[in-house]
Design an enzyme around this catalytic site. Structure first.
Site, PDB file in Angstrom:
ATOM      1  N   SER A  45       0.825  -1.202   0.000  1.00  0.00           N
ATOM      2  CA  SER A  45       0.000   0.000   0.000  1.00  0.00           C
ATOM      3  C   SER A  45       0.859   1.251   0.000  1.00  0.00           C
ATOM      4  CB  SER A  45      -0.964  -0.002   1.193  1.00  0.00           C
ATOM      5  OG  SER A  45      -0.257  -0.047   2.415  1.00  0.00           O
ATOM      6  N   GLU A  46       1.999   1.217   0.683  1.00  0.00           N
ATOM      7  CA  GLU A  46       2.985   2.289   0.578  1.00  0.00           C
ATOM      8  C   GLU A  46       4.395   1.739   0.676  1.00  0.00           C
ATOM      9  OE1 GLU A  46      -0.622   4.568   2.002  1.00  0.00           O
ATOM     10  OE2 GLU A  46       0.546   3.115   3.147  1.00  0.00           O
ATOM     11  N   THR A  47       5.299   2.442   0.020  1.00  0.00           N
ATOM     12  CA  THR A  47       6.747   2.245   0.155  1.00  0.00           C
ATOM     13  C   THR A  47       7.345   3.592   0.487  1.00  0.00           C
ATOM     14  OG1 THR A  47       6.795   0.410  -1.434  1.00  0.00           O
ATOM     15  CG2 THR A  47       8.867   1.569  -1.042  1.00  0.00           C
ATOM     16  N   HIS A  76       1.257   5.024   8.303  1.00  0.00           N
ATOM     17  CA  HIS A  76       2.001   3.784   8.565  1.00  0.00           C
ATOM     18  C   HIS A  76       3.421   3.834   7.995  1.00  0.00           C
ATOM     19  CE1 HIS A  76       1.672   1.246   4.802  1.00  0.00           C
ATOM     20  NE2 HIS A  76       2.372   0.351   5.473  1.00  0.00           N
TER      21      HIS A  76
END
Length: 232
Positions: A45-47, A76
């Site tokens: 979902s995110e990096t 997050h």
């Protein structure tokens, strides 16, 4: 050139279960023009791409990408990156992201080690917030019903007196059909309700928040290291 990516799970429960996977990358290893491609290949979902702090400093910068675009702020990734910096021996007290300066603290509590970030409520996207009638309504929500060009946060009280809620987050416009644990969503719902919360999201991830009338919201969570993933 091969790239080693640290994979964390952020906002686990007390047993180290659940949590939202996060890719953490030393920003010096990937040119800015290539970061979106790396985030898409990883598929989390995110990096987050983190500049390592200069010697003798406790601040640094970072950039956050979903599989489809860069975000000015997300919860997050900033919690996870802050934990990662402390784990490698370079803890920070601030993390600069495009939205602004995120404050960072580290708390050791009876039920785990928590990394805590403090962010402005207005940095969180303007999610569509759905106050559901019951926890069952939240659990039965169908992601296919939330596939328009917006982010949707659905929630219900577990115990209003205790400040505990159950939530889920759908963001297909960001390439995330369902986000397991959303720090920015926690910021938004905390500001929406104007109170501290304990949030169970997704399959069982846990986020803790604190509300302040001056527009700052804290988000705290546990982090687990799942090792290294290599991209060739």
């Amino acid at each position: 050139m091969a790239l080693d990516v640290t994979v964390l799970r952020v906002f686990t429960n007390a047993d180290g279960e659940h949590g939202n996977p996060l890719g953490v990358v030393d920003a010096s290893l990937v040119a800015p023009a290539d970061r979106q491609r790396v985030a898409a290949e990883l598929g989390y979902s995110e990096t987050i791409f983190v500049d390592l702090p200069a010697a003798g400093t406790q601040t640094t910068t970072a950039h956050i990408f979903t599989p489809t675009l860069e975000l000015p702020f997300a919860g997050h990734p900033t919690v996870g990156a802050s934990w990662w910096l402390k784990d490698r021996g370079t803890p920070v007290n601030t993390l600069q992201v495009p939205a602004g300066v995120v404050r960072v603290t580290y708390d050791q509590l009876a039920d785990g080690e928590f990394t805590v970030i403090t962010a402005r409520a207005e940095w969180a996207p303007d999610f569509s917030v759905y106050d559901m009638d019951s926890v069952d309504d939240v659990l039965n929500a169908d992601p296919d019903d939330y596939r328009d060009a917006a982010e949707h946060y659905v929630w219900a009280w577990i115990d209003e007196g205790e400040g505990t809620i159950r939530s889920r987050m759908f963001a297909s416009d960001l390439g995330i059909p369902e986000d397991e644990a959303t720090g920015a969503g926690a910021v938004r719902i905390t500001d929406h309700l104007s109170r501290d919360l304990v949030i169970t999201q997704g399959k069982g991830s846990e986020l803790r928040t604190g509300w302040s009338a001056d527009g700052w919201v804290t988000v705290a969570g546990r982090v687990v290291d799942d090792g290294v993933r290599r991209l060739d």
